[in-house]
Scaffold this motif. Sequence first.
Motif, PDB file in Angstrom:
ATOM      1  N   ARG A   1       0.254  17.490 -16.692  1.00  0.00           N
ATOM      2  CA  ARG A   1       0.320  18.791 -16.034  1.00  0.00           C
ATOM      3  C   ARG A   1      -0.969  19.090 -15.286  1.00  0.00           C
ATOM      4  O   ARG A   1      -0.955  19.794 -14.269  1.00  0.00           O
ATOM      5  N   ASN A   2      -2.093  18.552 -15.781  1.00  0.00           N
ATOM      6  CA  ASN A   2      -3.378  18.770 -15.115  1.00  0.00           C
ATOM      7  C   ASN A   2      -3.397  18.170 -13.708  1.00  0.00           C
ATOM      8  O   ASN A   2      -4.144  18.620 -12.841  1.00  0.00           O
ATOM      9  N   THR A   3      -2.571  17.137 -13.502  1.00  0.00           N
ATOM     10  CA  THR A   3      -2.482  16.517 -12.177  1.00  0.00           C
ATOM     11  C   THR A   3      -1.951  17.526 -11.166  1.00  0.00           C
ATOM     12  O   THR A   3      -2.436  17.610 -10.029  1.00  0.00           O
ATOM     13  N   VAL A   4      -0.951  18.307 -11.584  1.00  0.00           N
ATOM     14  CA  VAL A   4      -0.401  19.345 -10.707  1.00  0.00           C
ATOM     15  C   VAL A   4      -1.480  20.359 -10.361  1.00  0.00           C
ATOM     16  O   VAL A   4      -1.655  20.736  -9.194  1.00  0.00           O
ATOM     17  N   ASP A   5      -2.226  20.810 -11.370  1.00  0.00           N
ATOM     18  CA  ASP A   5      -3.292  21.802 -11.142  1.00  0.00           C
ATOM     19  C   ASP A   5      -4.333  21.273 -10.157  1.00  0.00           C
ATOM     20  O   ASP A   5      -4.806  21.999  -9.283  1.00  0.00           O
ATOM     21  N   ALA A   6      -4.680  19.983 -10.303  1.00  0.00           N
ATOM     22  CA  ALA A   6      -5.686  19.381  -9.425  1.00  0.00           C
ATOM     23  C   ALA A   6      -5.199  19.353  -7.977  1.00  0.00           C
ATOM     24  O   ALA A   6      -5.955  19.674  -7.047  1.00  0.00           O
ATOM     25  N   TYR A   7      -3.932  18.996  -7.767  1.00  0.00           N
ATOM     26  CA  TYR A   7      -3.401  18.939  -6.409  1.00  0.00           C
ATOM     27  C   TYR A   7      -3.221  20.328  -5.807  1.00  0.00           C
ATOM     28  O   TYR A   7      -3.384  20.511  -4.601  1.00  0.00           O
ATOM     29  N   ILE A   8      -2.902  21.297  -6.643  1.00  0.00           N
ATOM     30  CA  ILE A   8      -2.804  22.676  -6.152  1.00  0.00           C
ATOM     31  C   ILE A   8      -4.173  23.139  -5.651  1.00  0.00           C
ATOM     32  O   ILE A   8      -4.283  23.778  -4.588  1.00  0.00           O
ATOM     33  N   ARG A   9      -5.229  22.811  -6.388  1.00  0.00           N
ATOM     34  CA  ARG A   9      -6.581  23.192  -5.956  1.00  0.00           C
ATOM     35  C   ARG A   9      -6.928  22.549  -4.612  1.00  0.00           C
ATOM     36  O   ARG A   9      -7.495  23.208  -3.719  1.00  0.00           O
ATOM     37  N   LEU A  10      -6.606  21.268  -4.464  1.00  0.00           N
ATOM     38  CA  LEU A  10      -6.870  20.575  -3.199  1.00  0.00           C
ATOM     39  C   LEU A  10      -6.082  21.214  -2.055  1.00  0.00           C
ATOM     40  O   LEU A  10      -6.601  21.389  -0.946  1.00  0.00           O
ATOM     41  N   LEU A  11      -4.828  21.541  -2.333  1.00  0.00           N
ATOM     42  CA  LEU A  11      -3.957  22.125  -1.309  1.00  0.00           C
ATOM     43  C   LEU A  11      -4.459  23.502  -0.896  1.00  0.00           C
ATOM     44  O   LEU A  11      -4.457  23.849   0.292  1.00  0.00           O
ATOM     45  N   ARG A  12      -4.911  24.293  -1.865  1.00  0.00           N
ATOM     46  CA  ARG A  12      -5.424  25.622  -1.552  1.00  0.00           C
ATOM     47  C   ARG A  12      -6.637  25.558  -0.635  1.00  0.00           C
ATOM     48  O   ARG A  12      -6.808  26.406   0.254  1.00  0.00           O
ATOM     49  N   LYS A  13      -7.507  24.583  -0.851  1.00  0.00           N
ATOM     50  CA  LYS A  13      -8.697  24.450  -0.016  1.00  0.00           C
ATOM     51  C   LYS A  13      -8.321  24.226   1.443  1.00  0.00           C
ATOM     52  O   LYS A  13      -9.009  24.675   2.357  1.00  0.00           O
ATOM     53  N   LYS A  14      -7.209  23.523   1.651  1.00  0.00           N
ATOM     54  CA  LYS A  14      -6.791  23.210   3.017  1.00  0.00           C
ATOM     55  C   LYS A  14      -5.905  24.297   3.630  1.00  0.00           C
ATOM     56  O   LYS A  14      -5.956  24.533   4.843  1.00  0.00           O
ATOM     57  N   VAL A  15      -5.098  24.950   2.809  1.00  0.00           N
ATOM     58  CA  VAL A  15      -4.120  25.920   3.318  1.00  0.00           C
ATOM     59  C   VAL A  15      -4.667  27.344   3.335  1.00  0.00           C
ATOM     60  O   VAL A  15      -4.435  28.103   4.292  1.00  0.00           O
ATOM     61  N   ASP A  16      -5.397  27.729   2.283  1.00  0.00           N
ATOM     62  CA  ASP A  16      -5.792  29.135   2.125  1.00  0.00           C
ATOM     63  C   ASP A  16      -7.256  29.434   2.430  1.00  0.00           C
ATOM     64  O   ASP A  16      -7.607  30.600   2.667  1.00  0.00           O
ATOM     65  N   LYS A  17      -8.112  28.429   2.406  1.00  0.00           N
ATOM     66  CA  LYS A  17      -9.541  28.688   2.595  1.00  0.00           C
ATOM     67  C   LYS A  17      -9.807  29.284   3.980  1.00  0.00           C
ATOM     68  O   LYS A  17      -9.334  28.778   4.995  1.00  0.00           O
ATOM     69  N   GLY A  18     -10.529  30.395   4.000  1.00  0.00           N
ATOM     70  CA  GLY A  18     -10.862  31.049   5.258  1.00  0.00           C
ATOM     71  C   GLY A  18      -9.871  32.112   5.680  1.00  0.00           C
ATOM     72  O   GLY A  18     -10.077  32.791   6.691  1.00  0.00           O
ATOM     73  N   TYR A  19      -8.795  32.279   4.917  1.00  0.00           N
ATOM     74  CA  TYR A  19      -7.778  33.288   5.234  1.00  0.00           C
ATOM     75  C   TYR A  19      -7.805  34.386   4.175  1.00  0.00           C
ATOM     76  O   TYR A  19      -7.890  34.097   2.973  1.00  0.00           O
ATOM     77  N   SER A  20      -7.715  35.629   4.612  1.00  0.00           N
ATOM     78  CA  SER A  20      -7.715  36.748   3.658  1.00  0.00           C
ATOM     79  C   SER A  20      -6.430  36.766   2.833  1.00  0.00           C
ATOM     80  O   SER A  20      -6.444  37.125   1.663  1.00  0.00           O
ATOM     81  N   LYS A  21      -5.322  36.368   3.443  1.00  0.00           N
ATOM     82  CA  LYS A  21      -4.057  36.310   2.712  1.00  0.00           C
ATOM     83  C   LYS A  21      -3.888  34.921   2.109  1.00  0.00           C
ATOM     84  O   LYS A  21      -3.815  33.935   2.834  1.00  0.00           O
ATOM     85  N   LYS A  22      -3.851  34.847   0.789  1.00  0.00           N
ATOM     86  CA  LYS A  22      -3.666  33.584   0.094  1.00  0.00           C
ATOM     87  C   LYS A  22      -2.168  33.372  -0.148  1.00  0.00           C
ATOM     88  O   LYS A  22      -1.503  34.211  -0.772  1.00  0.00           O
ATOM     89  N   LEU A  23      -1.653  32.255   0.361  1.00  0.00           N
ATOM     90  CA  LEU A  23      -0.215  32.007   0.272  1.00  0.00           C
ATOM     91  C   LEU A  23       0.205  31.345  -1.035  1.00  0.00           C
ATOM     92  O   LEU A  23       1.281  31.623  -1.558  1.00  0.00           O
ATOM     93  N   ILE A  24      -0.629  30.437  -1.557  1.00  0.00           N
ATOM     94  CA  ILE A  24      -0.273  29.711  -2.780  1.00  0.00           C
ATOM     95  C   ILE A  24      -0.738  30.514  -3.992  1.00  0.00           C
ATOM     96  O   ILE A  24      -1.927  30.774  -4.146  1.00  0.00           O
ATOM     97  N   LYS A  25       0.198  30.910  -4.826  1.00  0.00           N
ATOM     98  CA  LYS A  25      -0.094  31.783  -5.957  1.00  0.00           C
ATOM     99  C   LYS A  25       0.146  31.079  -7.294  1.00  0.00           C
ATOM    100  O   LYS A  25       1.094  30.291  -7.427  1.00  0.00           O
ATOM    101  N   SER A  26      -0.710  31.379  -8.265  1.00  0.00           N
ATOM    102  CA  SER A  26      -0.507  30.936  -9.644  1.00  0.00           C
ATOM    103  C   SER A  26       0.176  32.057 -10.410  1.00  0.00           C
ATOM    104  O   SER A  26      -0.277  33.198 -10.352  1.00  0.00           O
ATOM    105  N   ILE A  27       1.242  31.737 -11.108  1.00  0.00           N
ATOM    106  CA  ILE A  27       1.918  32.705 -11.963  1.00  0.00           C
ATOM    107  C   ILE A  27       1.602  32.308 -13.403  1.00  0.00           C
ATOM    108  O   ILE A  27       2.152  31.328 -13.909  1.00  0.00           O
ATOM    109  N   ARG A  28       0.694  33.036 -13.998  1.00  0.00           N
ATOM    110  CA  ARG A  28       0.165  32.661 -15.312  1.00  0.00           C
ATOM    111  C   ARG A  28       1.281  32.451 -16.333  1.00  0.00           C
ATOM    112  O   ARG A  28       2.167  33.287 -16.498  1.00  0.00           O
ATOM    113  N   GLY A  29       1.198  31.305 -16.997  1.00  0.00           N
ATOM    114  CA  GLY A  29       2.178  30.971 -18.033  1.00  0.00           C
ATOM    115  C   GLY A  29       3.469  30.387 -17.501  1.00  0.00           C
ATOM    116  O   GLY A  29       4.329  29.992 -18.284  1.00  0.00           O
TER     117      GLY A  29
END
Length: 223
Positions: free
Chosen positions: A188-216
């Motif tokens: 499952r940690n692999t998914v978390d790692a790729y989400i972090r990489l994806l966020r850096k490319k998709v959301d970094k520099g934008y006020s609106k963050k598109l990729i959201k974590s839903i806790r649990g």
Amino acid sequence: MHILLAEDDEQLSKLIIHKLQKNMNTVDYAPDGETALGYALMGGYDLIILDWMMPGLSGVQVCQQIREQKDQTPILILTAKDELDDKIRGFDSGADDYLVKPFEFEELVARIRALGKRKPLPLKEEVLSADNLYLDTKTHKVTRDGTEIILTQREYQLLSLLMMNKGQVLTREVILDRIWGYDAEVTRNTVDAYIRLLRKKVDKGYSKKLIKSIRGFGYTIQK
């Protein structure tokens, strides 16, 4: 065909998956009813195969809930129950066909072939969008606000999965199965790692963050 197989007998599941893949099908696997329902509600299947007796929700219960969502994907129920009343109950739940165990694989293939002809192939959306983010499924080009985003193959697969199911929460288990396969040796940690990489490319520099974590639960992308 893209097939969802829900069967808690691991040995039988592996055999069915192997046989189906040899016949040029792609198969997603669910070991229990709740996982099967989650997969089914994401859509995109040409056929759903449900074992009647599964942990959690039974195949009949899964079938009923799929039909309650107005989803008309062909459904085949596998079961050891061969009484007439059981067959009637299976069909009443919304199943299109019913196959009693044990069965010859050639018969299963024939049933699958017949059911596959009942569902017209949908027109696939070529360009997926989420707010100002666009993904072209033909060219694999991804842009946000007109600026191209360069992704690795796994990052692209993950983003396209999220965008095809925008607004829906995908669990880590579902993402692992869809991107890496149900028997892949990744965590499952692999998914978390790729989400972090994806966020850096998709959301970094934008006020609106598109990729959201839903806790649990997992992850989603905003509409």
